[in-house]
Design an enzyme around this catalytic site. Structure first.
Site, PDB file in Angstrom:
ATOM      1  CE  LYS A 166      29.102  43.409  48.818  1.00 43.61           C
ATOM      2  NZ  LYS A 166      29.239  42.200  49.654  1.00 43.61           N
ATOM      3  CG  ASP A 213      30.747  39.189  49.621  1.00 40.28           C
ATOM      4  OD1 ASP A 213      30.138  38.976  48.558  1.00 40.28           O
ATOM      5  OD2 ASP A 213      30.169  39.642  50.637  1.00 40.28           O
ATOM      6  CG  ASP A 238      46.295  40.110  40.259  1.00 46.95           C
ATOM      7  OD1 ASP A 238      46.155  39.884  39.033  1.00 46.95           O
ATOM      8  OD2 ASP A 238      47.052  40.979  40.701  1.00 46.95           O
TER       9      ASP A 238
END
Ligand code: NAD
Length: 355
Positions: free
Chosen positions: A188, A220, A248
């Site tokens: 990021k 993102d 996950d």
């Protein structure tokens, strides 16, 4: 002689570990094993008052590899954080200096209907997440709560040292050399200094790997691409927190948590575990899928014992059993044969012994 520490843990941990041992028994003779079994998690708390007792720690230090089931359960949810079963797995990774968590994602063609994504999006999907495991905002200091001028606040620190980024980058680049030679680093860097530094050091480390293609994605965007075009990834390199979340998300693509293995490496030994937890809702009922645990044995054969041939055979055995229509409850559909945890383990063992 390979020294293996077995820590089955809680809930479905002991059930799936039995099946891992069954698979391991197929290779006794060809390889020699010295097994030690120790308690960890809630089971260890009951006996020793600690989720990671000294005895287990000493055995872990002496072992070449650790097979870990899962820990935790509602019974221990009321305990203070330091005594909770989950502390057991954090402590063992930390003690052994296991700073890299590897999670390969395989989409089994026999199970595509269980994925929330359309089958055509799952074509050629096979990637591995290399997640940094011992740094980042989870361990960064300072951390805590404070109160100033009547305003309460809480804070954590996202911090990475150059050495931490360099060593995890090397794990990713080395791994890519054995795969499709592509690494995508997730950060990021558009808004966070620590992540800008992450990108700088990843790029610098990459200079020693000219044969590997390096790309970068903001986290993102990465979260979107995992759903839109998962086949675009080969090795995904992540910091601790971003890897926690993205791994996950990726796991969901396979259709069941019960299918996926992982390894934690970086120290003198390594730890292998399925990605799921102790599943107290199905514990003791023979409903647990042992495949993630069994594929963790395959990862151990490949990484710790340098036997990629055995790892491949274990994968093939799982595939054969799925071809024959055997399914534990989590992956069962109409027309398939529903089997218990141990029936699935027996069937995989039988396939291996026939090879
Ligand atoms: P979980 O992974 O245990 O279970 C989530 C869901 O997936 C449940 O419905 C469960 O039945 C199912 N599931 C998980 N593994 C399965 C398998 N092998 N076969 C079939 N179905 C399976 O996550 P949770 O319910 O959030 O957590 C339960 C306990 O596990 C908690 O105490 C948690 O802290 C702990 N936990 C431990 C670890 C670990 O030991 N590494 C990891 C995650 C959670």
């Amino acid at each position: 002689m390979h020294n293996i520490l077995i820590t089955a843990g809680d809930g479905i941990g002991p059930e799936i570990m039995e099946e891992a041992k069954r698979v391991l028994s197929c290779f006794e003779g060809e390889l020699s094993f010295d097994f030690t079994e120790k308690l960890i998690g809630g089971a260890a708390f009951e006996q020793y008052g600690s989720p990671f007792p000294k005895e287990t720690e000493e055995a872990a230090q002496k072992s070449d590899a650790i097979l870990f089931g899962a820990v935790g359960g509602p019974k221990w949810d009321v305990l203070p954080l330091a005594q909770r079963p989950e502390k057991g797995v954090l402590a063992i990774r930390k003690t052994l200096g296991l700073y890299a968590n590897l999670r390969p994602l395989t989409i089994w063609p026999q199970l595509v209907d269980f994925s929330p994504l359309r089958p055509e999006i799952l074509n050629d999907v096979s990637f591995i997440i290399v997640r940094e495991l011992t740094g980042d905002v989870y361990f960064g200091e300072p951390r805590g709560f404070k109160e100033e001028n009547g305003q309460r606040s809480a804070f954590n620190t996202m911090v990475y040292t150059e050495e931490e980024i360099r060593r995890i980058s090397k794990v990713a680049f080395d791994l890519a050399r054995k795969r499709k030679k592509r690494v995508c680093s997730i950060d990021k860097s558009n808004v966070l200094e620590s992540m800008r530094f992450w990108r700088e050091i990843v790029e610098d480390t990459h200079r020693d790997y000219p044969d590997i293609e390096l790309s970068h994605l903001y986290v993102d965007n990465a979260a979107m691409q995992i759903i839109r075009k998962p086949s675009s990834f080969d090795v995904m390199l992540t910091s601790n927190m971003f890897g926690d979340i993205l791994s996950d998300e990726s796991a969901v693509l396979s259709g069941s948590l019960g299918l996926l293995p992982s390894s934690s490496i970086g120290g003198k030994n390594a730890l292998y575990e399925p990605i799921h937890g102790s599943a107290p809702d199905i514990a003791g009922k023979g409903l647990a899928n042992p495949i993630g645990m069994i594929l963790s044995v395959a990862m151990m054969m490949d990484h710790s014992f340098n036997r990629p041939d055995i790892a491949k055979n274990i994968h093939q055995a799982v595939s054969n059993v799925l071809d024959k229509g055997l399914r534990t409850t989590d992956i069962w559909s109409q027309g398939m044969k529903k089997v218990s945890t141990s029936e699935m383990g027996h069937a995989i063992e039988k396939e291996i012994r026939m090879m």
